[in-house]
Design a protein around this motif. Sequence first.
Motif, short mmCIF file in Angstrom:
data_model
loop_
_atom_site.label_atom_id
_atom_site.label_comp_id
_atom_site.label_asym_id
_atom_site.label_seq_id
_atom_site.Cartn_x
_atom_site.Cartn_y
_atom_site.Cartn_z
N ALA A 63 0.85 -1.19 0.00
CA ALA A 63 0.00 0.00 0.00
C ALA A 63 0.89 1.24 0.00
O ALA A 63 1.99 1.22 0.55
CB ALA A 63 -0.91 0.01 1.22
N ILE A 64 0.39 2.29 -0.62
CA ILE A 64 1.08 3.58 -0.63
C ILE A 64 0.07 4.68 -0.31
O ILE A 64 -1.12 4.55 -0.60
CB ILE A 64 1.77 3.88 -1.97
CG1 ILE A 64 0.80 3.71 -3.14
CG2 ILE A 64 3.00 3.01 -2.15
CD1 ILE A 64 1.39 4.08 -4.50
N VAL A 65 0.57 5.74 0.31
CA VAL A 65 -0.24 6.91 0.61
C VAL A 65 0.53 8.13 0.10
O VAL A 65 1.70 8.32 0.44
CB VAL A 65 -0.50 7.08 2.13
CG1 VAL A 65 -1.34 8.33 2.39
CG2 VAL A 65 -1.16 5.84 2.71
N TYR A 66 -0.14 8.95 -0.71
CA TYR A 66 0.42 10.23 -1.14
C TYR A 66 -0.40 11.34 -0.51
O TYR A 66 -1.60 11.18 -0.27
CB TYR A 66 0.41 10.34 -2.67
CG TYR A 66 1.57 9.61 -3.29
CD1 TYR A 66 2.74 10.28 -3.62
CD2 TYR A 66 1.52 8.24 -3.50
CE1 TYR A 66 3.82 9.60 -4.17
CE2 TYR A 66 2.59 7.55 -4.05
CZ TYR A 66 3.74 8.25 -4.38
OH TYR A 66 4.82 7.57 -4.91
N GLU A 67 0.27 12.46 -0.23
CA GLU A 67 -0.41 13.57 0.43
C GLU A 67 -0.12 14.88 -0.28
O GLU A 67 0.88 15.02 -0.97
CB GLU A 67 0.01 13.66 1.90
CG GLU A 67 1.50 13.80 2.13
CD GLU A 67 2.00 15.23 2.21
OE1 GLU A 67 1.21 16.13 2.50
OE2 GLU A 67 3.20 15.44 2.00
N ARG A 68 -1.06 15.79 -0.10
CA ARG A 68 -0.88 17.18 -0.52
C ARG A 68 -1.12 18.03 0.70
O ARG A 68 -2.25 18.18 1.17
CB ARG A 68 -1.85 17.55 -1.64
CG ARG A 68 -1.61 18.99 -2.10
CD ARG A 68 -2.38 19.30 -3.35
NE ARG A 68 -2.10 20.67 -3.75
CZ ARG A 68 -2.99 21.47 -4.28
NH1 ARG A 68 -4.21 21.04 -4.51
NH2 ARG A 68 -2.66 22.70 -4.61
N PHE A 69 -0.05 18.56 1.23
CA PHE A 69 -0.11 19.28 2.50
C PHE A 69 -1.00 20.51 2.44
O PHE A 69 -1.73 20.81 3.37
CB PHE A 69 1.31 19.64 2.95
CG PHE A 69 1.39 20.13 4.36
CD1 PHE A 69 1.35 19.24 5.41
CD2 PHE A 69 1.49 21.48 4.63
CE1 PHE A 69 1.41 19.68 6.72
CE2 PHE A 69 1.55 21.94 5.93
CZ PHE A 69 1.51 21.03 6.98
N THR A 70 -0.97 21.22 1.31
CA THR A 70 -1.66 22.50 1.23
C THR A 70 -3.18 22.39 1.34
O THR A 70 -3.82 23.33 1.77
CB THR A 70 -1.30 23.26 -0.06
OG1 THR A 70 -1.60 22.42 -1.18
CG2 THR A 70 0.15 23.67 -0.08
N ASN A 71 -3.77 21.27 0.96
CA ASN A 71 -5.21 21.15 1.16
C ASN A 71 -5.56 20.01 2.11
O ASN A 71 -6.69 19.53 2.12
CB ASN A 71 -5.97 21.02 -0.18
CG ASN A 71 -5.75 19.69 -0.86
OD1 ASN A 71 -4.70 19.07 -0.73
ND2 ASN A 71 -6.74 19.26 -1.61
N ASN A 72 -4.57 19.59 2.92
CA ASN A 72 -4.79 18.60 3.98
C ASN A 72 -5.46 17.34 3.45
O ASN A 72 -6.41 16.83 4.03
CB ASN A 72 -5.62 19.21 5.11
CG ASN A 72 -5.70 18.28 6.30
OD1 ASN A 72 -4.74 17.60 6.64
ND2 ASN A 72 -6.85 18.24 6.94
#
Length: 146
Positions: A63-72
């Motif tokens: 499994a992988i998780v990607y994030e975009r900090f600017t829109n939480n």
Amino acid sequence: MAAEQQNVRVQAQIKNQVDGRLNLYRNQNWSGQVAGSYPINLNPLETRDFVHNGIGPNGSKAAIVYERFTNNAAWLVAWIFTNNIYKVYAECGPRQNYANPNWNEIEEKLRTRGGQSTEFDDFETGTELIASINDRGALSITFKLA
């Protein structure tokens, strides 16, 4: 060679259709390992590839998780690919939901809710994830904003 000892390979393609950079946030390898590394970041409208190799009866399961900090926001995709099983599970939502994922729960969701293709929308964050896997190990992942 017995079937349970055959190598399997997932050829993955990740597409970032978000108007901002995405960063690898978390990952889990239950069985097998990534060849090299997962893409650390994905620029807007960028497509990247990776390979995940598995061996034996458990094949490739990760499994992988990607994030975009600017829109939480965060996007999670999990997959399993063996000689006779191929499933993908996806979800997305607030970034804090994935700070410390319950990997056992995600693995159970993959087992019970996973399929050959999936689409998930989170209305709170406006995120969307589309994923599919076929019987040859081709995994396609698309991260979007709704």
